[in-house]
Design a protein around this motif. Structure first.
Motif, short mmCIF file in Angstrom:
data_model
loop_
_atom_site.label_atom_id
_atom_site.label_comp_id
_atom_site.label_asym_id
_atom_site.label_seq_id
_atom_site.Cartn_x
_atom_site.Cartn_y
_atom_site.Cartn_z
N HIS A 118 0.84 -1.19 0.00
CA HIS A 118 0.00 0.00 0.00
C HIS A 118 0.87 1.24 0.00
O HIS A 118 1.86 1.31 0.73
N SER A 119 0.50 2.24 -0.82
CA SER A 119 1.17 3.53 -0.86
C SER A 119 2.66 3.33 -1.18
O SER A 119 2.99 2.76 -2.22
N ASP B 86 -2.69 2.05 -4.46
CA ASP B 86 -2.56 3.51 -4.40
C ASP B 86 -1.11 3.95 -4.20
O ASP B 86 -0.83 4.88 -3.43
N SER C 52 2.58 5.56 -5.71
CA SER C 52 2.88 6.78 -6.48
C SER C 52 3.95 6.57 -7.54
O SER C 52 4.33 7.51 -8.22
N CYS D 1 -6.13 2.13 -7.68
CA CYS D 1 -5.93 3.50 -7.24
C CYS D 1 -7.24 4.20 -6.88
O CYS D 1 -8.32 3.78 -7.29
N THR D 2 -7.10 5.29 -6.14
CA THR D 2 -8.22 6.15 -5.79
C THR D 2 -8.37 7.25 -6.83
O THR D 2 -7.51 7.44 -7.70
N TYR E 195 -5.41 9.75 -6.76
CA TYR E 195 -4.11 9.26 -7.22
C TYR E 195 -4.09 8.96 -8.72
O TYR E 195 -3.01 8.84 -9.31
N GLY F 114 -0.62 11.31 -6.11
CA GLY F 114 -0.40 11.57 -4.69
C GLY F 114 0.94 12.19 -4.37
O GLY F 114 1.39 12.15 -3.22
N LYS G 126 -10.82 6.30 -0.26
CA LYS G 126 -9.74 7.21 0.10
C LYS G 126 -8.43 6.45 0.26
O LYS G 126 -8.42 5.23 0.42
N HIS G 127 -7.33 7.20 0.24
CA HIS G 127 -6.01 6.59 0.30
C HIS G 127 -5.85 5.69 1.53
O HIS G 127 -5.34 4.57 1.44
#
Length: 403
Positions: free
Chosen positions: A237-238, A261, A263, A282-283, A286, A291, A338-339
């Motif tokens: 994640h992220s 999500d 980047s 992704c959201t 993003y 993001g 959401k993220h």
């Protein structure tokens, strides 16, 4: 103001706080796994003696990390429920010393029911189980994706979550040492690329090496010949999603990569192979902006970064996304999510959910699980009987972009 009046106001204020706390920070209501298997968990502390610790200012000689594994188990006899955060006592003491946070702000988490069992025997209904290695976000934690890892384990996956040392608010090692995050400036994008390329992706690869040893009966007999390492995925994640893509590119032992999500930090190296699959879930936020930080001219000036240079860095991130798609990667946009919906965060307090204007966290979790599991089932277990990932995505009116 008289002492009596002051005491009365203080008492009323304390009562209001006591009344509000259960609503602002309730005991997290963790989701029960939806699969047929009960879930067990076990923790390891591993040291990679082939890599020196690269974090500036740290004296640990070699790279070391905590790893927690969730897996399907068979129930027998008395079994001990696993805590949500095993090292909560150490974290509470650390939070009190460093940030002056009262212990009760964290200790209430002990009451959270996890639906998992400590160090149980792996289930015998399959000879082997496919493997997923997972990386948390920055600064995240290995336990903050309980809904995801336990549900996957209940459906026949072995999930190993890497706790990336110095990329968490605090990591507690078994000997009591506590390591807090060490981060470069958020605007120095190449420095973050370097962490992905040279640290986090290498952490993930090292964990796969360790799982190979476990599968051979080295270190622990629990998983001997029970891991199907021919069917292995890397997810995150992220910032951890960026590590997942970088790891997929570096190490062809991984068959599937999933970025939740992310980047696209991490410089492009070898291409995604034809027999590898990659999904960027992704959201809305993003999808186009990735993001990435949006510094003011003043902030860039303070960092000594020219605006044109920063724009060049950002353009490079968009090229990385486009290249991943051109190499066969897929994009699934989850509208409204959401993220932080990808983690357990919004279960901790309704205030956090309200502030982020996020949908019901359990509803988001069910949606995320649906597509993560469809994708893994299709690429690690063969096409699922209920239909291909793409067909289900289109049926539910989600935005799926194919190369």
């Amino acid at each position: 103001m008289s002492p009596i009046r002051l005491g009365l106001i203080s008492t009323i204020g304390l009562l209001l706080i006591c009344w509000a706390l259960p609503y602002l920070i309730p005991v997290p209501s963790l989701e029960a796994p939806s699969g047929n298997n009960p879930v067990g968990t076990v923790m390891y502390h591993w040291i990679d003696t082939s890599r020196l610790e690269q974090t500036p200012g740290e004296t640990n000689k070699y790279r070391e990390m905590n790893v927690q594994i969730w897996y399907p188990v068979q129930l027998k006899g008395s079994m001990r429920q696993a805590p949500y955060i095993p090292e909560l006592t150490g974290l509470s003491h650390y939070a009190k010393q460093r940030w002056h946070i009262p212990s009760f702000f964290l200790n209430y988490i002990r009451l959270a029911k996890t639906y998992t069992y400590m160090e149980a025997d792996i289930a015998s209904n399959q000879s082997q189980y496919p493997v997923v290695i997972f990386s948390h976000g920055w600064p995240g934690s290995r336990y903050a994706y309980h809904y995801l890892v336990t549900d996957l384990a209940s459906k026949g996956y072995v999930v190993a979550v890497v706790e990336h040392t110095y990329g968490t608010l605090a990591t507690v090692f078994p000997d009591g040492r506590i390591m807090s995050q060490k981060a470069p400036s958020e605007f120095q994008l190449p420095a973050w690329d370097s962490i992905i390329d040279n640290v986090w992706a290498e952490d993930d690869r090292f964990v796969l090496d360790q799982l190979e040893k476990l599968n051979r009966g080295i270190m622990d007999k629990r998983f001997t010949q029970r891991l199907n390492l021919e069917e292995t995925a890397i997810a995150g994640h992220s910032f951890g999603g960026d590590a997942a893509l970088a790891t997929l590119r570096k190490d062809k032992r991984f068959k599937v990569g999933i970025s939740l999500d992310g980047s696209f930090y991490g410089s492009i190296q070898s291409p995604i192979a034809a027999d590898q699959s990659f999904l960027w879930m992704c959201t809305d936020n993003y999808l186009n902006d990735l993001g990435l930080p949006k510094p003011s001219d003043k902030q860039l000036s303070e960092e000594g970064i020219q605006r044109a240079v920063y724009k060049g860095w950002v353009d490079g991130f968009h090229r990385r996304r486009d290249q991943a798609v051109s190499e066969g990667g897929q994009i699934l946009q989850l509208k409204g999510v959401k993220h932080s919906s990808f983690s357990d965060l919004f279960l901790y307090s309704p205030f956090l959910q309200w502030k982020a204007k996020a949908p019901d966290p359990k509803q988001s979790h069910r949606l995320i699980l649906k597509y993560v599991e469809l994708y893994l089932d299709q690429h690690l277990k063969g096409q699922p009987p209920e239909g291909r990932f793409e067909e289900k995505s289109q049926k539910d009116s989600r935005v799926l972009l194919n190369p």
